[in-house]
Design an enzyme around this catalytic site. Sequence first.
Site, short mmCIF file in Angstrom:
data_model
loop_
_atom_site.label_atom_id
_atom_site.label_comp_id
_atom_site.label_asym_id
_atom_site.label_seq_id
_atom_site.Cartn_x
_atom_site.Cartn_y
_atom_site.Cartn_z
N TYR A 279 0.86 -1.19 0.00
CA TYR A 279 0.00 0.00 0.00
C TYR A 279 0.90 1.24 0.00
O TYR A 279 1.90 1.29 0.72
CB TYR A 279 -0.89 0.04 1.25
CG TYR A 279 -1.66 1.33 1.35
CD1 TYR A 279 -2.92 1.46 0.78
CD2 TYR A 279 -1.09 2.46 1.95
CE1 TYR A 279 -3.61 2.66 0.83
CE2 TYR A 279 -1.78 3.67 2.01
CZ TYR A 279 -3.03 3.77 1.45
OH TYR A 279 -3.71 4.96 1.49
N GLU B 60 -3.25 7.74 -4.05
CA GLU B 60 -3.23 6.45 -3.37
C GLU B 60 -3.02 5.33 -4.38
O GLU B 60 -3.68 5.29 -5.42
CB GLU B 60 -4.56 6.25 -2.64
CG GLU B 60 -4.57 5.07 -1.72
CD GLU B 60 -5.92 4.90 -1.03
OE1 GLU B 60 -6.95 4.80 -1.73
OE2 GLU B 60 -5.93 4.88 0.22
#
Length: 389
Positions: free
Chosen positions: A109, A197
């Site tokens: 992530y 993101e």
Amino acid sequence: MKLHEYQAKEIFRKWGVPTPEGAVALSGIEALQVAKRLQAERFVVKAQIHAGGRGKAGGVKLVNTPEEVKAAAEYLIGKRLVTHQTGPKGKEVHKVLVEEASSIKQELYMGILIDRDRNRPVIITSAEGGMEIEDVAKQSPEKIFKEWVDPLVGFCSFQGMKLGFKLGFDAKLSRKLTAFIDKLVRLFEGVDASLCEINPLILTDEDEFLALDAKLILDDNGLSRHPDLSELRDITEEDPLEVEASKYNLNYIKLDGNIGCMVNGAGLAMATMDMIKFSGAEPANFLDVGGGASAEMVENAFRILMSDKNVQAVLINIFGGILRCDTLATGVVKAARKVRVDRPIIIRLEGTNVEEGRKILNESGLNFQVADGMKDASEKIVSIVQSFS
Ligand code: ADP
Ligand code: MG
């Protein structure tokens, strides 16, 4: 302003951030053409909507041939996709991204956003890729690693190495990760993003870092510096009333309640929403008409409020400063003559030209309830709410 994944990935490529090869398609035929051009062994067809969670909701299809790409695109386009981020109504898919399927050795992530406490961008990483980062943060916060970007110094290599080692990579891979992050930070600052993101960021079998997913939100206040990026806005993804309000520079956010409110100033708007809740009702929107609103803006704001079917009553709460009370009253009366006013309207006015404002309302012959102060306005809402039940 939110962007689609395919738009974000085009920007990524421009800034040197590696992504899988691919392109957007609006039909099965177009998807087929993209697939043939890619000459890959396996493909991914991904629904393009302004929401994540598509994988779990069946919006990401892994297929083997260009013909299967076409079939997957035809299946997805026109479909309503319901993910945990779309709400129960879901979002209709108008486009798909066709890309080469990557060999995934590891999913990570990575996100960058503005840390408002520290007044600078924060880089957030975790080896728990593909998962909801909010869940990771709640259940195992020790698995999240952060570095902050000093606005004067910029992102430093040692910060990237630190993150790399914490994520469990050796020096060589940590250097590669550092180069990846460095480009991403430059992109983040270069396009005036408020959020970037990548979930998942992957390490391929060939030990390359690749942005498999891409979410990019641009700061609306920075858009005037990027006319090319402003064109990427997709209004079909936005709430129609919010799109309408943005035409008139109104700060309007639609909510789910039943009391429409029109206020000047964000602080007073928040206080008014609190007051509505305190009275036992729910605000149907946030609306700050701004300090310098013209009668025309007020008229449009009123029309937008009344076109929300959930609105059962409207509270107008204005403190006349730069926006004078008579201007407000003129706008509301004009709008009320055009729109069918079949719901109770409570108006509380104070400040500059309040007497003139009240006079315009009283002489309009329209049925407004003029409240005498916040407390009175609140009591009037309570009695309206009681009349519903
Ligand atoms: P969402 O976050 O909306 O679910 P993602 O883009 O993260 O969508 O895709 C979901 C999953 O699909 C990823 O976690 C990954 O496992 C797989 N996937 C997506 N794109 C590719 C790709 N190009 N190659 C291989 N797998 C992919
Ligand atoms: Mg994702």
